[in-house]
Structure formats: C-alpha cells, structure tokens
Design a protein around this motif. Structure first.
Motif, PDB file in Angstrom:
ATOM      1  N   ASN A 127      22.851  11.384  -1.675  1.00 27.86           N
ATOM      2  CA  ASN A 127      23.069   9.941  -1.630  1.00 27.86           C
ATOM      3  C   ASN A 127      21.957   9.259  -0.835  1.00 27.86           C
ATOM      4  O   ASN A 127      21.111   9.922  -0.223  1.00 27.86           O
ATOM      5  CB  ASN A 127      24.454   9.610  -1.078  1.00 27.86           C
ATOM      6  CG  ASN A 127      24.663  10.070   0.368  1.00 27.86           C
ATOM      7  OD1 ASN A 127      23.762   9.967   1.197  1.00 27.86           O
ATOM      8  ND2 ASN A 127      25.859  10.572   0.662  1.00 27.86           N
ATOM      9  N   SER A 142      15.854   1.303   2.902  1.00 25.71           N
ATOM     10  CA  SER A 142      15.956   0.485   1.693  1.00 25.71           C
ATOM     11  C   SER A 142      14.953  -0.664   1.715  1.00 25.71           C
ATOM     12  O   SER A 142      14.311  -0.969   0.698  1.00 25.71           O
ATOM     13  CB  SER A 142      17.379  -0.059   1.543  1.00 25.71           C
ATOM     14  OG  SER A 142      18.302   0.984   1.318  1.00 25.71           O
ATOM     15  N   GLU A 175      14.921  10.694  -7.976  1.00 29.01           N
ATOM     16  CA  GLU A 175      14.918  11.120  -9.374  1.00 29.01           C
ATOM     17  C   GLU A 175      15.561  12.485  -9.568  1.00 29.01           C
ATOM     18  O   GLU A 175      16.282  12.711 -10.542  1.00 29.01           O
ATOM     19  CB  GLU A 175      13.475  11.194  -9.894  1.00 29.01           C
ATOM     20  CG  GLU A 175      12.775   9.871 -10.041  1.00 29.01           C
ATOM     21  CD  GLU A 175      11.313  10.057 -10.406  1.00 29.01           C
ATOM     22  OE1 GLU A 175      10.995  11.064 -11.061  1.00 29.01           O
ATOM     23  OE2 GLU A 175      10.495   9.210 -10.028  1.00 29.01           O
ATOM     24  N   ARG A 210      17.525   7.462 -13.971  1.00 29.16           N
ATOM     25  CA  ARG A 210      18.536   8.152 -14.771  1.00 29.16           C
ATOM     26  C   ARG A 210      18.577   7.630 -16.198  1.00 29.16           C
ATOM     27  O   ARG A 210      18.737   8.391 -17.151  1.00 29.16           O
ATOM     28  CB  ARG A 210      19.896   8.013 -14.106  1.00 29.16           C
ATOM     29  CG  ARG A 210      20.021   8.846 -12.838  1.00 29.16           C
ATOM     30  CD  ARG A 210      21.320   8.614 -12.100  1.00 29.16           C
ATOM     31  NE  ARG A 210      21.445   9.506 -10.964  1.00 29.16           N
ATOM     32  CZ  ARG A 210      22.379   9.415 -10.031  1.00 29.16           C
ATOM     33  NH1 ARG A 210      23.289   8.442 -10.107  1.00 29.16           N
ATOM     34  NH2 ARG A 210      22.426  10.278  -9.029  1.00 29.16           N
ATOM     35  N   ALA A 211      18.391   6.331 -16.356  1.00 22.91           N
ATOM     36  CA  ALA A 211      18.394   5.744 -17.701  1.00 22.91           C
ATOM     37  C   ALA A 211      17.154   6.155 -18.489  1.00 22.91           C
ATOM     38  O   ALA A 211      17.176   6.164 -19.722  1.00 22.91           O
ATOM     39  CB  ALA A 211      18.469   4.221 -17.603  1.00 22.91           C
ATOM     40  N   SER A 212      16.071   6.489 -17.765  1.00 21.77           N
ATOM     41  CA  SER A 212      14.800   6.816 -18.414  1.00 21.77           C
ATOM     42  C   SER A 212      14.576   8.319 -18.538  1.00 21.77           C
ATOM     43  O   SER A 212      13.487   8.739 -18.903  1.00 21.77           O
ATOM     44  CB  SER A 212      13.640   6.205 -17.626  1.00 21.77           C
ATOM     45  OG  SER A 212      13.787   4.809 -17.496  1.00 21.77           O
ATOM     46  N   ALA A 265      18.725   2.381  -4.790  1.00 30.58           N
ATOM     47  CA  ALA A 265      19.778   2.513  -5.804  1.00 30.58           C
ATOM     48  C   ALA A 265      19.304   2.006  -7.167  1.00 30.58           C
ATOM     49  O   ALA A 265      19.584   2.614  -8.208  1.00 30.58           O
ATOM     50  CB  ALA A 265      21.026   1.757  -5.365  1.00 30.58           C
ATOM     51  N   GLY A 266      18.562   0.893  -7.159  1.00 29.67           N
ATOM     52  CA  GLY A 266      18.036   0.361  -8.416  1.00 29.67           C
ATOM     53  C   GLY A 266      17.027   1.299  -9.057  1.00 29.67           C
ATOM     54  O   GLY A 266      17.007   1.482 -10.277  1.00 29.67           O
ATOM     55  N   TYR A 267      16.181   1.899  -8.221  1.00 32.81           N
ATOM     56  CA  TYR A 267      15.199   2.850  -8.739  1.00 32.81           C
ATOM     57  C   TYR A 267      15.898   4.059  -9.352  1.00 32.81           C
ATOM     58  O   TYR A 267      15.534   4.517 -10.447  1.00 32.81           O
ATOM     59  CB  TYR A 267      14.267   3.294  -7.613  1.00 32.81           C
ATOM     60  CG  TYR A 267      13.193   4.252  -8.074  1.00 32.81           C
ATOM     61  CD1 TYR A 267      11.977   3.787  -8.563  1.00 32.81           C
ATOM     62  CD2 TYR A 267      13.399   5.631  -8.045  1.00 32.81           C
ATOM     63  CE1 TYR A 267      10.990   4.661  -9.009  1.00 32.81           C
ATOM     64  CE2 TYR A 267      12.431   6.512  -8.490  1.00 32.81           C
ATOM     65  CZ  TYR A 267      11.229   6.019  -8.970  1.00 32.81           C
ATOM     66  OH  TYR A 267      10.279   6.892  -9.410  1.00 32.81           O
ATOM     67  N   ARG A 268      16.903   4.579  -8.669  1.00 32.66           N
ATOM     68  CA  ARG A 268      17.626   5.744  -9.181  1.00 32.66           C
ATOM     69  C   ARG A 268      18.299   5.428 -10.517  1.00 32.66           C
ATOM     70  O   ARG A 268      18.295   6.250 -11.441  1.00 32.66           O
ATOM     71  CB  ARG A 268      18.654   6.211  -8.153  1.00 32.66           C
ATOM     72  CG  ARG A 268      19.623   7.258  -8.682  1.00 32.66           C
ATOM     73  CD  ARG A 268      20.435   7.861  -7.567  1.00 32.66           C
ATOM     74  NE  ARG A 268      19.737   8.990  -6.951  1.00 32.66           N
ATOM     75  CZ  ARG A 268      20.160   9.640  -5.870  1.00 32.66           C
ATOM     76  NH1 ARG A 268      21.262   9.237  -5.252  1.00 32.66           N
ATOM     77  NH2 ARG A 268      19.487  10.671  -5.401  1.00 32.66           N
ATOM     78  N   GLU A 269      18.851   4.240 -10.630  1.00 35.52           N
ATOM     79  CA  GLU A 269      19.511   3.835 -11.881  1.00 35.52           C
ATOM     80  C   GLU A 269      18.519   3.819 -13.038  1.00 35.52           C
ATOM     81  O   GLU A 269      18.801   4.302 -14.139  1.00 35.52           O
ATOM     82  CB  GLU A 269      20.154   2.460 -11.694  1.00 35.52           C
ATOM     83  CG  GLU A 269      20.980   1.997 -12.880  1.00 35.52           C
ATOM     84  CD  GLU A 269      21.671   0.672 -12.632  1.00 35.52           C
ATOM     85  OE1 GLU A 269      22.102   0.047 -13.615  1.00 35.52           O
ATOM     86  OE2 GLU A 269      21.763   0.256 -11.461  1.00 35.52           O
ATOM     87  N   ILE A 270      17.320   3.278 -12.790  1.00 38.59           N
ATOM     88  CA  ILE A 270      16.292   3.253 -13.835  1.00 38.59           C
ATOM     89  C   ILE A 270      15.836   4.671 -14.164  1.00 38.59           C
ATOM     90  O   ILE A 270      15.625   5.019 -15.332  1.00 38.59           O
ATOM     91  CB  ILE A 270      15.096   2.388 -13.375  1.00 38.59           C
ATOM     92  CG1 ILE A 270      15.512   0.919 -13.329  1.00 38.59           C
ATOM     93  CG2 ILE A 270      13.902   2.584 -14.294  1.00 38.59           C
ATOM     94  CD1 ILE A 270      14.444   0.005 -12.753  1.00 38.59           C
TER      95      ILE A 270
END
Length: 299
Positions: free
Chosen positions: A245, A262, A240, A281-283, A274-279
């Motif tokens: 990387n 992973s 978060e 950043r979006a949140s 990677a999926g957690y990081r994407e969420i």
C-alpha cells in the motif's frame, strides 16, 4: 508484496531430466509470458528458436539469462538435462535490492536480448543455486518469497560477474567518469536516506560545485535532480509491480509520512501515487509512455 502462499504465480522452477527423445518447450506463455528466465543447460545440446526466425544453438554446460523481450521456444536434445527457472518483475525487484551493485544489476536485467555464458566454471558455480531455487519451490512447506529472491540475487551476481560486469565498468572511465559512476553507486545504496548532496560530495572527495559540474556536463542534470529521479523511479516500480500500500511504499523509500511522499511524487510526476497506480493497472500489457519502462530509465 504477495504472500508466500501465492509464490507460484510469481516464480517457477523446473527440472528436465535427460530424455530418450528431443523436446521442444514453449515456456513464455500464459502466467509466465513476462517472466525473466534463467536456463542452466547440462552437458549436451539445446537450441533457442526466437520468434523473429533466429535459431541459437546451445552447447552445455552453460547458463543463460532470457529477459521477457527475448521471445523463443527451447529445444533440448536427447540425453541432455536442463533446469529452467523464472521470476516475475516483483521478485526481480526484491532480488536486485538496493545495494551498491544494484544499479549495475538493474541495467543488466533490462537488456532486451539473450545473455549466454558458456563457461563450465560459471555453470558449476550457479548450478547449486538453481537447483536450490527449484527445490525451494517444489516443497509446499517452504516456498518462501524471501528465499526465492535471495537465490535469484546470487544467480544474477554470478552471471553479471561472469560476463565481466565489474571489469567492464572500471575500464575507460577517466576521473570524471569514475566520480559520476561512484556517485550513481552511492545514490543507489543510499537514496532512501535522503542525505544532502554535500554528504555525497564529501564521500567522493570533491566539492559540491565540482559534483554539480560533472553531473551537468555528462547528463544535463544536477546531482539533486538525479537523486530525485532515482527516488521517483523506485516509487514508480513499486507502485507498478508490488502489492504494497502507499504507506508501506512511503516507509520503504524513507519518507517521514505518506502525505509528504504523495506531495513529492505528485510534484515530480503530476499524479498522486494512487492515481499513478490506477493508470499502471489499467495500462498493464500496453505501451504507455507515462509509465516506468524499467530499471534502466535512471541515467
């Protein structure tokens, strides 16, 4: 991690010299809205005006810690000097580190309220640290992330100790509470090493079954669950709040390769790193129960 050249997006340090007039400063805005702030007030008076309508008079010399949730303006009376320093969550992660005291510092920084220490001796101890931090940021040829984090670590330790942190943790624990607290401290210092639970039990001077019984009775989780939760919590924080990387995060957490990291993370959270990081950043800026809410999530 951000490069040192961009540190002013992650840290601030300001000196307010004595003035002939009263000043009011709205310091938690824009880039600094989610910073952790420290106020060092010199001889004189000030006041914090909280968004909920509460006013808190301040009488220097004092040092105060203001977490992001403590929304307020700062007033500085005429003739009073003050230093105001602030850091982002990313620098705070590095400042807290991964030593024995880190667990306590994590809880300390997760308080959602003002922590004030009107102690002249403590203010005098912290003063050269705060002025050093401000000087570091004010010199374009220096402005080192590592140095800034080191200053904040020392300020945190001084304030935590000055507020009786070490003594408070020692009182009223009993044998079971003491073993649990020491286990937490050992985990905090060594969770990256992926040691077996038997090693922790041996270091605590108890059997593995005894340690299991204590953790289950007090927290409803086994020692290995607590250990894994601490690893996951740190992974979430780094995903978060840092720019590292996945391989760098995997390495920093002691995993033998990023693929194993992973798989471990997905098994525990249901998401890939990677999926957690994407969420995450979006949140950003929203309340998402899936995300880590802070250091204090580890029990």
């Amino acid at each position: 991690m951000a490069t040192d050249g961009g540190i002013h997006h992650y840290a601030r340090g300001e000196w307010y010299a004595p003035s002939l007039s009263h000043r009011r400063i709205r310091f938690q805005k824009g880039l600094y809205a989610d910073f952790h702030h420290f106020l060092l007030l010199g001889e004189g008076r000030g006041e914090l005006h909280f968004d909920n309508g509460e006013d808190r008079p301040l009488h220097g010399p004092l040092i105060a810690f203001l977490p992001p949730q403590a929304r307020c303006d700062l007033s500085i009376a005429a003739g009073t000097a003050a230093h105001l320093v602030g850091v982002s969550a990313q620098i705070m992660v590095d400042a807290i580190g991964d030593k024995v005291e880190s667990y306590s510092l994590r809880l300390f920084t997760e308080q959602r309220k003002l922590v004030e220490a009107a102690d002249p001796l403590l203010a005098a101890e912290v003063a050269p640290l705060v002025t050093g931090f401000v000087r570091e940021l004010g010199d374009p040829a220096r402005s080192s992330w590592m140095v800034a984090a080191a200053y904040i670590r020392l300020v945190l330790m001084a304030l935590w100790r000055g507020r009786g942190g070490e003594r408070g943790e020692e009182r009223g624990q009993g044998e079971t509470g003491s073993i649990l607290q020491r286990y937490r401290q050992l985990v905090e210092a060594g969770f990256r090493n992926h040691r077996p639970i038997s090693d922790y039990a041996a270091e605590l001077g108890v059997t593995t079954d005894r340690l299991h019984s204590i953790c289950q009775r007090a927290l409803g989780r086994s020692p290995i669950q607590l250990l894994h939760e601490r690893v996951v919590q740190e992974a979430k924080l780094r995903l978060e709040r840092s720019a590292r990387n996945i391989q760098e995060i995997s390495d920093s957490l002691g995993f033998r390769d990023p693929t194993y990291f992973s798989h471990f993370f997905k098994r525990k959270t249901g998401l890939s790193p990677a999926g957690y990081r994407e969420i995450a950043r979006a949140s950003a800026g929203s309340e998402n129960s899936m995300l880590s809410s802070g250091y204090a999530d580890w029990p």
